[in-house]
Design a protein around this motif. Structure first.
Motif, PDB file in Angstrom:
ATOM      1  N   ARG A 176      58.510  25.908  66.953  1.00 18.19           N
ATOM      2  CA  ARG A 176      58.985  25.093  65.829  1.00 18.19           C
ATOM      3  C   ARG A 176      60.472  24.829  66.044  1.00 18.19           C
ATOM      4  O   ARG A 176      61.300  25.733  65.954  1.00 18.19           O
ATOM      5  CB  ARG A 176      58.748  25.816  64.504  1.00 18.19           C
ATOM      6  CG  ARG A 176      59.338  25.084  63.289  1.00 18.19           C
ATOM      7  CD  ARG A 176      58.959  25.739  61.986  1.00 18.19           C
ATOM      8  NE  ARG A 176      57.585  25.444  61.626  1.00 18.19           N
ATOM      9  CZ  ARG A 176      57.010  25.869  60.497  1.00 18.19           C
ATOM     10  NH1 ARG A 176      57.683  26.606  59.644  1.00 18.19           N
ATOM     11  NH2 ARG A 176      55.753  25.557  60.242  1.00 18.19           N
ATOM     12  N   TYR A 177      60.805  23.586  66.320  1.00 18.14           N
ATOM     13  CA  TYR A 177      62.180  23.213  66.635  1.00 18.14           C
ATOM     14  C   TYR A 177      62.610  22.059  65.744  1.00 18.14           C
ATOM     15  O   TYR A 177      61.789  21.413  65.096  1.00 18.14           O
ATOM     16  CB  TYR A 177      62.305  22.820  68.116  1.00 18.14           C
ATOM     17  CG  TYR A 177      61.752  23.871  69.048  1.00 18.14           C
ATOM     18  CD1 TYR A 177      62.424  25.069  69.234  1.00 18.14           C
ATOM     19  CD2 TYR A 177      60.540  23.678  69.717  1.00 18.14           C
ATOM     20  CE1 TYR A 177      61.917  26.055  70.062  1.00 18.14           C
ATOM     21  CE2 TYR A 177      60.022  24.643  70.557  1.00 18.14           C
ATOM     22  CZ  TYR A 177      60.714  25.835  70.729  1.00 18.14           C
ATOM     23  OH  TYR A 177      60.199  26.810  71.551  1.00 18.14           O
ATOM     24  N   ARG A 178      63.916  21.788  65.720  1.00 18.78           N
ATOM     25  CA  ARG A 178      64.422  20.710  64.879  1.00 18.78           C
ATOM     26  C   ARG A 178      64.245  19.351  65.553  1.00 18.78           C
ATOM     27  O   ARG A 178      64.069  18.351  64.866  1.00 18.78           O
ATOM     28  CB  ARG A 178      65.887  20.985  64.529  1.00 18.78           C
ATOM     29  CG  ARG A 178      66.004  22.179  63.593  1.00 18.78           C
ATOM     30  CD  ARG A 178      67.430  22.559  63.286  1.00 18.78           C
ATOM     31  NE  ARG A 178      67.451  23.648  62.307  1.00 18.78           N
ATOM     32  CZ  ARG A 178      68.546  24.282  61.906  1.00 18.78           C
ATOM     33  NH1 ARG A 178      69.729  23.921  62.408  1.00 18.78           N
ATOM     34  NH2 ARG A 178      68.479  25.246  61.023  1.00 18.78           N
ATOM     35  N   GLN A 179      64.353  19.308  66.849  1.00 17.85           N
ATOM     36  CA  GLN A 179      63.847  18.157  67.601  1.00 17.85           C
ATOM     37  C   GLN A 179      62.691  18.661  68.443  1.00 17.85           C
ATOM     38  O   GLN A 179      62.863  19.546  69.276  1.00 17.85           O
ATOM     39  CB  GLN A 179      64.904  17.543  68.513  1.00 17.85           C
ATOM     40  CG  GLN A 179      64.309  16.406  69.372  1.00 17.85           C
ATOM     41  CD  GLN A 179      65.324  15.751  70.290  1.00 17.85           C
ATOM     42  OE1 GLN A 179      66.398  15.358  69.862  1.00 17.85           O
ATOM     43  NE2 GLN A 179      64.984  15.639  71.564  1.00 17.85           N
ATOM     44  N   PHE A 180      61.525  18.123  68.189  1.00 17.37           N
ATOM     45  CA  PHE A 180      60.364  18.486  68.992  1.00 17.37           C
ATOM     46  C   PHE A 180      59.630  17.206  69.353  1.00 17.37           C
ATOM     47  O   PHE A 180      60.054  16.106  68.982  1.00 17.37           O
ATOM     48  CB  PHE A 180      59.464  19.486  68.266  1.00 17.37           C
ATOM     49  CG  PHE A 180      58.936  19.013  66.929  1.00 17.37           C
ATOM     50  CD1 PHE A 180      57.623  18.560  66.807  1.00 17.37           C
ATOM     51  CD2 PHE A 180      59.725  19.035  65.799  1.00 17.37           C
ATOM     52  CE1 PHE A 180      57.126  18.143  65.577  1.00 17.37           C
ATOM     53  CE2 PHE A 180      59.243  18.612  64.562  1.00 17.37           C
ATOM     54  CZ  PHE A 180      57.937  18.173  64.456  1.00 17.37           C
ATOM     55  N   HIS A 181      58.557  17.319  70.086  1.00 17.19           N
ATOM     56  CA  HIS A 181      57.887  16.132  70.613  1.00 17.19           C
ATOM     57  C   HIS A 181      56.420  16.136  70.201  1.00 17.19           C
ATOM     58  O   HIS A 181      55.778  17.194  70.137  1.00 17.19           O
ATOM     59  CB  HIS A 181      58.013  16.093  72.138  1.00 17.19           C
ATOM     60  CG  HIS A 181      59.429  15.966  72.606  1.00 17.19           C
ATOM     61  ND1 HIS A 181      60.299  17.030  72.588  1.00 17.19           N
ATOM     62  CD2 HIS A 181      60.131  14.897  73.082  1.00 17.19           C
ATOM     63  CE1 HIS A 181      61.482  16.627  73.037  1.00 17.19           C
ATOM     64  NE2 HIS A 181      61.403  15.353  73.344  1.00 17.19           N
ATOM     65  N   GLN A 182      55.920  14.961  69.946  1.00 17.39           N
ATOM     66  CA  GLN A 182      54.519  14.808  69.558  1.00 17.39           C
ATOM     67  C   GLN A 182      53.835  13.736  70.392  1.00 17.39           C
ATOM     68  O   GLN A 182      54.483  12.785  70.854  1.00 17.39           O
ATOM     69  CB  GLN A 182      54.401  14.429  68.074  1.00 17.39           C
ATOM     70  CG  GLN A 182      54.674  15.555  67.102  1.00 17.39           C
ATOM     71  CD  GLN A 182      54.392  15.158  65.656  1.00 17.39           C
ATOM     72  OE1 GLN A 182      54.321  13.973  65.325  1.00 17.39           O
ATOM     73  NE2 GLN A 182      54.218  16.138  64.790  1.00 17.39           N
ATOM     74  N   ILE A 183      52.535  13.923  70.569  1.00 17.49           N
ATOM     75  CA  ILE A 183      51.643  12.863  71.023  1.00 17.49           C
ATOM     76  C   ILE A 183      50.903  12.400  69.778  1.00 17.49           C
ATOM     77  O   ILE A 183      50.208  13.196  69.140  1.00 17.49           O
ATOM     78  CB  ILE A 183      50.659  13.375  72.081  1.00 17.49           C
ATOM     79  CG1 ILE A 183      51.415  13.904  73.295  1.00 17.49           C
ATOM     80  CG2 ILE A 183      49.668  12.285  72.480  1.00 17.49           C
ATOM     81  CD1 ILE A 183      50.596  14.850  74.137  1.00 17.49           C
ATOM     82  N   ASP A 184      51.077  11.159  69.425  1.00 17.40           N
ATOM     83  CA  ASP A 184      50.497  10.626  68.196  1.00 17.40           C
ATOM     84  C   ASP A 184      49.431   9.607  68.560  1.00 17.40           C
ATOM     85  O   ASP A 184      49.682   8.688  69.343  1.00 17.40           O
ATOM     86  CB  ASP A 184      51.583   9.975  67.351  1.00 17.40           C
ATOM     87  CG  ASP A 184      51.036   9.422  66.055  1.00 17.40           C
ATOM     88  OD1 ASP A 184      50.857  10.205  65.114  1.00 17.40           O
ATOM     89  OD2 ASP A 184      50.795   8.196  65.984  1.00 17.40           O
TER      90      ASP A 184
END
Length: 435
Positions: A125-133
């Motif tokens: 859990r980070y403040r900038q993280f990455h997603q595949i949407d």
């Protein structure tokens, strides 16, 4: 007296991805793109910055994301409130409405990139993280809900992941949730004395989220609460059964979880999560569901939709715990040289080899052969191409195979410049596929 410059570091919870890790990210993203394209999904990209009102209206004003986690600021030029996207779906739907993407047919689209939430940084859990949407816009039936879950199961297999399990629920339709909400508030009022501060705050604004509590003192209360499934109408039950039937057809195991609600207001009918016990408290790897009302809520013509998001950092963490394929080396060929004339010839040969499809690093600067060979070995290259004074005079390159290839045992050989690509191509390393 000049004040000493304070050393700069990354903002807490916003992490650098260094080249070694970046190579694994690229490998993972290539697998994901091939997987999505095999189901007909096309890439779509929306801005990182959106109007704040997009998220307050789409996600819901009483969600944790909107209340606590969004990075919002006032644009100093025009006074508008802007927000760095905390999730993809609202922006993807806004773009689909703005550009009339659903005018003549439904759309299967995906996006990959960073999202931003002001949370307490911890593993996964980070403040900038990455997603595949991934979004299927304009599709109404349970077949697409199930297809999304089935395609995720395929990705887990491609990545060699076995410790991920599926949880499933239905949130029904708004009128069914309204009846359940009334009964749920009455139940919470009866247990007001055991509700924590968060539960007290949400009891009337978002009571369904109270059931998602992690507070041990509230578990018995949550377990005994009225279940939304008891308020579902015939159509909602049939939709859920349609999803389950198709998952059974595909041989995908699942657990019905009546307390699964997700953290966003726009969901209806099917919701699901893929979870694991191998990442500590942050065990949700992927979550999604149906959001048939969101397109109309954001100003578009009414249209159904369903989608999901994968947390990239969490999935990469999980992948690295198993037998993930080795990261691809920096290059196929490393060219070492002796002087300025050798460096210039190396640059010309490098371009020729790249034209042939090889990945080439030409040693930068001037240093001894020993240090150049050390760097060539560290690059992971299969072969070193050597350009010394003797080679330049004879218009040949000395080729040294650094790793086991079909040329093993041939030692160092001299190859005319014009024939170099043909000699090197058989030794080109083949990219490993995911297990």
């Amino acid at each position: 007296m000049t004040q000493a410059f304070q050393k700069l570091a990354a903002i807490r919870g916003m992490n650098d991805i260094l080249p070694e890790a970046g190579a694994r990210w690229e490998q993972f993203e290539a697998i994901v793109r091939d997987w999505l394209q095999s189901y007909g999904y096309r890439n779509m990209r929306a801005p990182v910055l959106e109007h704040t009102r997009l998220f307050t209206r789409g996600i819901g004003e009483v969600t944790d994301i909107v209340e606590k986690e969004m990075y919002s600021f006032t644009d100093s030029l025009n006074g508008e409130s802007l927000t760095m996207r905390p999730e993809f779906t609202a922006g993807m739907v806004r773009a689909a409405i703005e550009h009339n993407l659903l005018y003549d047919r439904p759309q299967r689209v995906y996006a990959m990139g960073p999202v931003f939430r002001h949370e307490r940084p911890q593993r996964g859990r980070y403040r900038q993280f990455h997603q595949i949407d991934v979004e299927a816009l304009g599709f109404a039936g349970p077949d697409v809900d199930a297809e999304m879950i089935v395609m995720l199961a395929r990705l887990w297999r491609q990545l060699g992941l076995t410790d991920i399990r599926l949880e499933l629920n239905s949130l029904g339709q708004p009128e069914e949730r309204a009846r359940h909400r009334e009964a749920l508030i009455a139940h919470l009022e009866q247990h007001r004395d055991i509700l924590d501060e968060d539960g007290q705050r949400r009891m009337y604004t978002n009571p369904l989220r109270v059931l998602d509590t992690k507070n041990p003192a509230m578990q018995a209360m949550a377990d005994s609460a009225p279940r939304l499934s008891d308020f579902l109408g015939e159509a909602s039950r049939a939709h859920l059964q349609g999803v389950c039937d198709r998952l059974d057809d595909a041989g995908i195991a699942y657990r019905m979880n009546p307390r699964l609600v997700r953290g966003l207001d726009y969901y209806n009918l099917t919701v699901f999560e893929w979870v694991t016990d191998r990442l500590g408290a942050q065990g949700t790897v992927c979550g999604g569901g149906r959001y048939d009302g969101l397109i109309e809520l954001l100003g578009g013509k009414p249209a159904p939709a369903v989608g999901f998001a994968i947390g990239v950092e969490r999935l990469l963490d999980l992948w690295s715990q198993g037998e993930a394929p080795e990261a691809r080396p920096e290059c196929d060929v490393y060219i070492v040289h002796q002087d300025e004339a050798g460096q210039r010839q190396a640059a010309r040969l490098g371009e020729q080899l790249r034209d042939a499809g090889l990945r080439v690093v030409v040693h930068a600067g001037s240093s001894g052969f020993k240090s150049q060979f050390k760097r060539a070995d560290a690059s992971g290259a299969q072969v070193a191409v050597i350009l010394g004074a003797d080679e330049l005079a004879a218009q040949v390159a000395s080729v040294k195979w650094l790793r086991s290839t079909q040329q093993e045992g041939s030692g160092q050989q001299q190859v005319p410049f014009a024939e170099l690509a043909n000699v090197l191509l058989p030794g080109r390393p083949k990219a490993k596929s995911a297990p």
